[in-house]
Write an enzyme that holds these catalytic residues in place. Structure first.
Site, PDB file in Angstrom:
ATOM      1  NE  ARG A 179      -3.519  -2.551   0.007  1.00 56.28           N
ATOM      2  CZ  ARG A 179      -3.054  -3.691  -0.562  1.00 56.28           C
ATOM      3  NH1 ARG A 179      -1.919  -3.709  -1.248  1.00 56.28           N
ATOM      4  NH2 ARG A 179      -3.743  -4.800  -0.459  1.00 56.28           N
ATOM      5  CB  SER A 201      -8.924  -3.088   3.939  1.00 55.85           C
ATOM      6  OG  SER A 201      -9.172  -4.381   3.469  1.00 55.85           O
ATOM      7  CD  GLU A 231      -5.740  -0.660   2.308  1.00 50.50           C
ATOM      8  OE1 GLU A 231      -5.384  -1.537   3.125  1.00 50.50           O
ATOM      9  OE2 GLU A 231      -6.168  -0.935   1.173  1.00 50.50           O
TER      10      GLU A 231
HETATM   11  C1  LIG Z   1     -15.545  -3.032  -1.863  1.00 50.54           C
HETATM   12  C2  LIG Z   1     -14.098  -2.631  -1.965  1.00 50.54           C
HETATM   13  C3  LIG Z   1     -13.116  -3.604  -2.042  1.00 50.54           C
HETATM   14  C4  LIG Z   1     -11.772  -3.253  -2.137  1.00 50.54           C
HETATM   15  N1  LIG Z   1     -10.826  -4.241  -2.225  1.00 50.54           N
HETATM   16  C5  LIG Z   1      -9.527  -3.908  -2.312  1.00 50.54           C
HETATM   17  C6  LIG Z   1      -8.518  -4.934  -2.426  1.00 50.54           C
HETATM   18  O1  LIG Z   1      -8.803  -6.119  -2.452  1.00 50.54           O
HETATM   19  N2  LIG Z   1      -7.228  -4.526  -2.525  1.00 50.54           N
HETATM   20  C7  LIG Z   1      -6.852  -3.218  -2.501  1.00 50.54           C
HETATM   21  O2  LIG Z   1      -5.656  -2.916  -2.609  1.00 50.54           O
HETATM   22  N3  LIG Z   1      -7.777  -2.240  -2.403  1.00 50.54           N
HETATM   23  C8  LIG Z   1      -9.097  -2.543  -2.308  1.00 50.54           C
HETATM   24  N4  LIG Z   1     -10.033  -1.550  -2.208  1.00 50.54           N
HETATM   25  C9  LIG Z   1      -9.606  -0.142  -2.112  1.00 50.54           C
HETATM   26  C10 LIG Z   1      -9.504   0.594  -3.469  1.00 50.54           C
HETATM   27  O3  LIG Z   1     -10.386   0.025  -4.427  1.00 50.54           O
HETATM   28  C11 LIG Z   1      -8.072   0.610  -4.009  1.00 50.54           C
HETATM   29  O4  LIG Z   1      -7.200   1.301  -3.118  1.00 50.54           O
HETATM   30  C12 LIG Z   1      -7.974   1.259  -5.402  1.00 50.54           C
HETATM   31  O5  LIG Z   1      -6.678   1.048  -5.903  1.00 50.54           O
HETATM   32  C13 LIG Z   1      -8.258   2.769  -5.386  1.00 50.54           C
HETATM   33  O6  LIG Z   1      -8.376   3.209  -6.737  1.00 50.54           O
HETATM   34  P1  LIG Z   1      -9.269   4.477  -7.128  1.00 50.54           P
HETATM   35  O7  LIG Z   1      -9.175   4.689  -8.577  1.00 50.54           O
HETATM   36  O8  LIG Z   1     -10.632   4.329  -6.572  1.00 50.54           O
HETATM   37  O9  LIG Z   1      -8.484   5.616  -6.361  1.00 50.54           O
HETATM   38  P2  LIG Z   1      -9.077   6.808  -5.473  1.00 50.54           P
HETATM   39  O10 LIG Z   1      -9.737   6.244  -4.268  1.00 50.54           O
HETATM   40  O11 LIG Z   1      -9.854   7.727  -6.324  1.00 50.54           O
HETATM   41  O12 LIG Z   1      -7.719   7.507  -5.025  1.00 50.54           O
HETATM   42  C14 LIG Z   1      -6.809   6.843  -4.139  1.00 50.54           C
HETATM   43  C15 LIG Z   1      -5.512   7.644  -4.100  1.00 50.54           C
HETATM   44  O13 LIG Z   1      -4.883   7.547  -5.376  1.00 50.54           O
HETATM   45  C16 LIG Z   1      -4.602   8.826  -5.893  1.00 50.54           C
HETATM   46  N5  LIG Z   1      -4.776   8.744  -7.349  1.00 50.54           N
HETATM   47  C17 LIG Z   1      -5.858   8.277  -8.023  1.00 50.54           C
HETATM   48  N6  LIG Z   1      -5.643   8.324  -9.361  1.00 50.54           N
HETATM   49  C18 LIG Z   1      -4.403   8.860  -9.530  1.00 50.54           C
HETATM   50  C19 LIG Z   1      -3.606   9.174 -10.672  1.00 50.54           C
HETATM   51  N7  LIG Z   1      -4.032   8.962 -11.918  1.00 50.54           N
HETATM   52  N8  LIG Z   1      -2.375   9.702 -10.476  1.00 50.54           N
HETATM   53  C20 LIG Z   1      -1.924   9.938  -9.210  1.00 50.54           C
HETATM   54  N9  LIG Z   1      -2.629   9.661  -8.101  1.00 50.54           N
HETATM   55  C21 LIG Z   1      -3.847   9.126  -8.252  1.00 50.54           C
HETATM   56  C22 LIG Z   1      -5.601   9.757  -5.216  1.00 50.54           C
HETATM   57  O14 LIG Z   1      -5.105  11.076  -5.154  1.00 50.54           O
HETATM   58  C23 LIG Z   1      -5.732   9.130  -3.832  1.00 50.54           C
HETATM   59  O15 LIG Z   1      -4.721   9.577  -2.964  1.00 50.54           O
HETATM   60  C24 LIG Z   1     -11.398  -1.881  -2.126  1.00 50.54           C
HETATM   61  C25 LIG Z   1     -12.387  -0.888  -2.051  1.00 50.54           C
HETATM   62  C26 LIG Z   1     -13.726  -1.253  -1.964  1.00 50.54           C
HETATM   63  C27 LIG Z   1     -14.779  -0.181  -1.913  1.00 50.54           C
END
Ligand SMILES: Cc1cc2nc3c(=O)[nH]c(=O)nc-3n(C[C@H](O)[C@H](O)[C@H](O)COP(=O)(O)OP(=O)(O)OC[C@H]3O[C@@H](n4cnc5c(N)ncnc54)[C@H](O)[C@@H]3O)c2cc1C
Length: 283
Positions: A154, A204, A274
């Site tokens: 992470r 998480s 996280e």
């Molecule tokens: C039901 C559920 C299950 C999940 N299961 C998992 C799992 O199994 N494993 C896991 O690791 N995570 C899991 N997650 C958490 C999440 O989906 C991940 O962390 C995912 O990678 C976040 O991606 P996002 O596009 O939604 O980012 P966001 O939530 O929109 O952003 C997260 C961070 O990334 C940065 N960011 C986003 N895009 C960019 C970009 N293009 N350039 C630079 N920075 C950027 C943002 O500024 C922010 O700080 C889960 C979430 C949910 C709701």
């Protein structure tokens, strides 16, 4: 921001934009020129946004920036930052490319997944990323290779740099379409069985403390179903805080603080978030 986060929590952003890949570079250059505060988000699946919203501009990378190009001869995929992991994994599966099955159920974008080094079921982004095209703080586009992305649990170098992911190149391997699809289906079933997917959440809530599992510590502390306002430690999976009924960011934060304190008192282990906690007057 309620409508742009999977937690369904958060006040308004001053300005919200969803640029195309062609608009990204001039947009960010302009925001930097006028010194406007801004934040890039993906699918908002790892965010807890303040009830008072976000100051400045939220730049959301989604559908308008989601092209996926597959090269079957080299088994590589180039995906724009706003492409959803599920779409990339499904496209790879159709092409008979294996390696991304682990990510098929993570509800994030390529950009967010690199930022977080997202992982599940024994895989993480680090395993498949060759390089990412990054927009640097000085406005230059640069290809950064995986070692320099410094991906670990992470964590990524994006957390310490003003880097924005524009696209990424993934290296997969030739596989059997039916087997890849079966693995994706199996992972989907496991998630449906174990995770509270019928409630809004950000996955998480806490990181895995070394040598422990956050969900188990929370359960062992007697906190299954523990509630503050509309926020609740999921009855189904103690590692998830869910938005049970119109939770505010304050409810979730208070719950997280209480959970951390109770777990620390019982087991001497601190839980660190996280989920990214962002916005006005939060913390
Ligand atoms: C039901 C559920 C299950 C999940 N299961 C998992 C799992 O199994 N494993 C896991 O690791 N995570 C899991 N997650 C958490 C999440 O989906 C991940 O962390 C995912 O990678 C976040 O991606 P996002 O596009 O939604 O980012 P966001 O939530 O929109 O952003 C997260 C961070 O990334 C940065 N960011 C986003 N895009 C960019 C970009 N293009 N350039 C630079 N920075 C950027 C943002 O500024 C922010 O700080 C889960 C979430 C949910 C709701």
């Amino acid at each position: 921001m309620k409508t742009h986060t999977t937690f369904r929590i958060g006040g308004p952003a001053d300005i919200y934009v969803e640029p195309s890949i062609y608009q990204m570079v001039p947009l960010i250059a302009y925001l930097r020129e006028i010194d406007a505060p801004f934040m890039v988000i993906g699918n908002g699946s790892n965010l807890l946004i303040s009830d008072d919203g976000i100051e400045g501009v939220v730049v959301a990378l989604g559908k308008a920036m989601s092209e996926i190009v597959i090269d079957e001869s080299t088994q590589t995929v180039v995906a724009a930052a706003g492409a959803m992991l599920s779409s990339v994994a499904n496209r790879a599966a159709e092409a008979g490319l294996t390696g991304l099955e682990f990510a098929s159920g993570i509800p994030g974008t390529i950009g967010g997944a690199i930022y977080m080094n997202a992982g599940a079921y024994g895989g993480e982004m680090k395993d498949v990323i060759v390089s990412a095209t990054i927009l640097e703080g000085n406005g230059e586009l640069k290809e950064i290779y995986v070692d320099d992305l410094d991906l670990s649990y992470r964590h990524s170098a994006l957390m310490e740099n003003e880097w924005i992911v524009i696209s990424a190149k993934l290296q997969l391997a030739a596989g059997n379409v039916d087997e890849i699809k079966a693995t994706i289906a199996d992972i989907r079933d496991k998630r449906i069985e174990k995770q509270p997917l019928n409630f809004p959440s950000a996955g998480s809530t806490f990181k895995r403390p070394e040598g422990y599992f956050a969900g188990k510590l929370i359960d062992d502390a007697g906190l299954r179903g523990y509630t503050v306002g509309g926020a609740q430690v999921s009855e189904k999976h103690c590692g998830f805080v869910i938005n049970k009924s119109d939770a505010t960011a304050s409810d979730v934060l208070q719950l997280m603080k209480n959970v951390d304190q109770i777990v620390y008192e019982k087991f001497g282990v601190h839980l660190t978030p996280e989920v990214r906690i962002i916005g006005r007057n939060i913390n």
